[in-house]
Design a protein around this motif. Structure first.
Motif, PDB file in Angstrom:
ATOM      1  N   ARG A 290     -19.371  25.799 -22.481  1.00  0.00           N
ATOM      2  CA  ARG A 290     -18.744  24.473 -22.520  1.00  0.00           C
ATOM      3  C   ARG A 290     -18.308  24.048 -21.128  1.00  0.00           C
ATOM      4  O   ARG A 290     -17.507  24.729 -20.490  1.00  0.00           O
ATOM      5  CB  ARG A 290     -17.482  24.495 -23.396  1.00  0.00           C
ATOM      6  CG  ARG A 290     -17.755  24.349 -24.823  1.00  0.00           C
ATOM      7  CD  ARG A 290     -16.463  24.287 -25.635  1.00  0.00           C
ATOM      8  NE  ARG A 290     -16.779  24.672 -26.983  1.00  0.00           N
ATOM      9  CZ  ARG A 290     -17.379  23.888 -27.862  1.00  0.00           C
ATOM     10  NH1 ARG A 290     -17.673  22.650 -27.536  1.00  0.00           N
ATOM     11  NH2 ARG A 290     -17.675  24.317 -29.070  1.00  0.00           N
ATOM     12  N   CYS A 291     -18.800  22.874 -20.686  1.00  0.00           N
ATOM     13  CA  CYS A 291     -18.287  22.294 -19.436  1.00  0.00           C
ATOM     14  C   CYS A 291     -16.903  21.688 -19.693  1.00  0.00           C
ATOM     15  O   CYS A 291     -16.110  21.551 -18.771  1.00  0.00           O
ATOM     16  CB  CYS A 291     -19.230  21.204 -18.935  1.00  0.00           C
ATOM     17  SG  CYS A 291     -20.838  21.815 -18.405  1.00  0.00           S
ATOM     18  N   VAL A 292     -16.641  21.272 -20.951  1.00  0.00           N
ATOM     19  CA  VAL A 292     -15.365  20.603 -21.291  1.00  0.00           C
ATOM     20  C   VAL A 292     -14.660  21.403 -22.402  1.00  0.00           C
ATOM     21  O   VAL A 292     -14.701  21.014 -23.576  1.00  0.00           O
ATOM     22  CB  VAL A 292     -15.617  19.141 -21.749  1.00  0.00           C
ATOM     23  CG1 VAL A 292     -14.299  18.410 -21.980  1.00  0.00           C
ATOM     24  CG2 VAL A 292     -16.461  18.374 -20.727  1.00  0.00           C
ATOM     25  N   PRO A 293     -14.007  22.513 -22.035  1.00  0.00           N
ATOM     26  CA  PRO A 293     -13.364  23.334 -23.072  1.00  0.00           C
ATOM     27  C   PRO A 293     -12.017  22.789 -23.530  1.00  0.00           C
ATOM     28  O   PRO A 293     -11.495  23.217 -24.562  1.00  0.00           O
ATOM     29  CB  PRO A 293     -13.191  24.691 -22.385  1.00  0.00           C
ATOM     30  CG  PRO A 293     -13.118  24.377 -20.926  1.00  0.00           C
ATOM     31  CD  PRO A 293     -13.955  23.137 -20.708  1.00  0.00           C
ATOM     32  N   ALA A 294     -11.444  21.850 -22.773  1.00  0.00           N
ATOM     33  CA  ALA A 294     -10.144  21.244 -23.129  1.00  0.00           C
ATOM     34  C   ALA A 294      -9.104  22.314 -23.406  1.00  0.00           C
ATOM     35  O   ALA A 294      -8.400  22.278 -24.429  1.00  0.00           O
ATOM     36  CB  ALA A 294     -10.311  20.298 -24.317  1.00  0.00           C
ATOM     37  N   ASN A 295      -8.983  23.241 -22.490  1.00  0.00           N
ATOM     38  CA  ASN A 295      -8.068  24.378 -22.674  1.00  0.00           C
ATOM     39  C   ASN A 295      -6.614  23.951 -22.862  1.00  0.00           C
ATOM     40  O   ASN A 295      -5.830  24.680 -23.474  1.00  0.00           O
ATOM     41  CB  ASN A 295      -8.167  25.337 -21.480  1.00  0.00           C
ATOM     42  CG  ASN A 295      -9.496  26.061 -21.472  1.00  0.00           C
ATOM     43  OD1 ASN A 295     -10.042  26.346 -22.535  1.00  0.00           O
ATOM     44  ND2 ASN A 295     -10.037  26.340 -20.294  1.00  0.00           N
ATOM     45  N   ALA A 296      -6.261  22.780 -22.340  1.00  0.00           N
ATOM     46  CA  ALA A 296      -4.877  22.309 -22.463  1.00  0.00           C
ATOM     47  C   ALA A 296      -4.446  22.191 -23.926  1.00  0.00           C
ATOM     48  O   ALA A 296      -3.258  22.246 -24.225  1.00  0.00           O
ATOM     49  CB  ALA A 296      -4.726  20.957 -21.772  1.00  0.00           C
ATOM     50  N   PHE A 297      -5.432  22.034 -24.820  1.00  0.00           N
ATOM     51  CA  PHE A 297      -5.098  21.860 -26.238  1.00  0.00           C
ATOM     52  C   PHE A 297      -5.368  23.125 -27.062  1.00  0.00           C
ATOM     53  O   PHE A 297      -5.322  23.093 -28.290  1.00  0.00           O
ATOM     54  CB  PHE A 297      -5.921  20.710 -26.850  1.00  0.00           C
ATOM     55  CG  PHE A 297      -5.827  19.415 -26.108  1.00  0.00           C
ATOM     56  CD1 PHE A 297      -4.590  18.890 -25.742  1.00  0.00           C
ATOM     57  CD2 PHE A 297      -6.972  18.703 -25.763  1.00  0.00           C
ATOM     58  CE1 PHE A 297      -4.504  17.688 -25.054  1.00  0.00           C
ATOM     59  CE2 PHE A 297      -6.896  17.500 -25.076  1.00  0.00           C
ATOM     60  CZ  PHE A 297      -5.653  17.000 -24.719  1.00  0.00           C
TER      61      PHE A 297
END
Ligand code: NDP
Length: 305
Positions: A290-297
């Protein structure tokens, strides 16, 4: 040359051009957004993808309205998408949030309004834990008010999508999520199609994009000779092969570029066809990255990945 882009019919009855112009940039000047959109429309893009969280709706709207004013397009020839941000998931916040987006875009309606993520964020940046079924009632209200022609979701997983569809009065027309040759997503794509939800690929260039840094040596896709040979055979670039691979899987793509030549390049996809063997080669680059894992969430209840 102005490219003519085919469209896909949505469950709402409206039609979406199968290539759209992405507009997210970590850092860009107002002029770059405006100019990117204007070059896009001049090249033949009729589908523009923005979001309230991109903080660019004002400039994207200026680009769109400039091209309407100069007679290049009419509003009804365009398909404009924007997205609801995670801090406005309460039912009563949805329509006001869309009205704010429309005011920034200087448009009367959007063609598509998306729930950007299934997660919701409170004023402190924590998990607001609002059920997306509640959010969806606000989305349906936006359609009833004529502010959005179609509504859909983004970054929803199979369980979330299925639960939403069971409860919805107006079905989501699409799910926009990351799909590219290194994240092929066959399971979720097939699931969407089964439910008549159009899969839309964001970050469609994945690790091919020059903006993506080296990835643990796993970005052979940038140099692999087989992909180079396929590109050479059709007189195309690796990026064009990646986009065509997605289109041939009946996936809509929204590549972003603010470079004039690449904006045009990413639309020159309709004069060749990949063979089944070539499709298999491109598919073989999958590493589920994933280029966009959105780890903040990642600790939020409705984190989809
Ligand atoms: P893309 O896969 O579209 O890649 C964009 C990058 O690749 C840019 O840096 C661009 O540079 C470069 N590029 C563009 N065309 C080419 C080409 N032909 N050859 C080589 N490099 C190229 O990634 P994005 O993450 O931007 O995704 C596309 C769009 O999807 C976004 O802009 C946004 O609209 C949407 N999106 C939605 C998300 C969601 O959560 N719903 C998440 C992420 C994206 P340059 O501009 O300098 O040409």
């Amino acid at each position: 040359m102005v490219q003519k882009v085919p469209k896909v019919k949505l469950s709402s009855g409206h039609e979406m051009p199968i290539v759209g112009l992405g507009t997210y940039a970590r850092k860009a000047d107002p002029a770059q957004y405006r100019q990117g959109v204007e070059w896009g429309i001049e090249a033949g893009y009729r589908h523009i993808d923005t979001a309230s969280s991109y903080n660019n709706e004002v400039y994207v709207g200026e680009g769109i309205n400039n091209k309407i004013k100069d007679g290049t397009v009419t509003r009804d020839q365009l398909f404009v998408t924007t997205k609801l941000w995670n801090n406005c998931h309460a039912e009563s916040d949805v329509v006001p949030s869309l009205k704010d987006s429309l005011a920034r875009l200087k448009l009367d309606y959007v063609d598509l309004y998306l729930v950007h993520w299934p997660v919701s964020v409170n004023a402190n940046g924590g998990d607001a834990d609002i059920d997306y079924l509640e959010t969806w009632r606000g989305m349906e209200e936006a359609v009833k008010l004529g502010l959005a022609k179609s509504i859909g979701v983004s970054n929803f997983n199979e369980q979330q999508l299925e639960r939403l569809i069971k409860a919805a009065n107006i079905k989501p027309v699409c799910n926009q999520f990351e799909i590219n040759p290194t994240l092929t997503q066959h399971k979720l794509v097939d699931f969407c199609k089964k439910l008549s939800v159009v899969p839309v690929a964001y970050t469609p260039l994945g690790l091919i994009s020059e903006a993506r840094p080296e990835f643990n040596g796993l970005d052979a896709i940038k140099t692999d000779a087989r992909l180079g040979d396929i590109a050479q055979k059709y007189g195309k670039t690796r990026a064009q092969i990646a986009l065509k691979y997605l289109l041939q899987r009946d996936i809509v793509v929204v590549p972003k570029s603010f470079t004039k030549s690449r904006i045009a390049e990413n639309l020159e996809l309709f004069d060749f066809e990949l063979t089944q063997d070539e499709m298999t080669i491109v598919d073989g680059f999958n590493i589920n990255h994933r280029c966009v894992p959105a780890n903040a969430f990642s600790s939020f209840k409705n984190y989809p990945f």
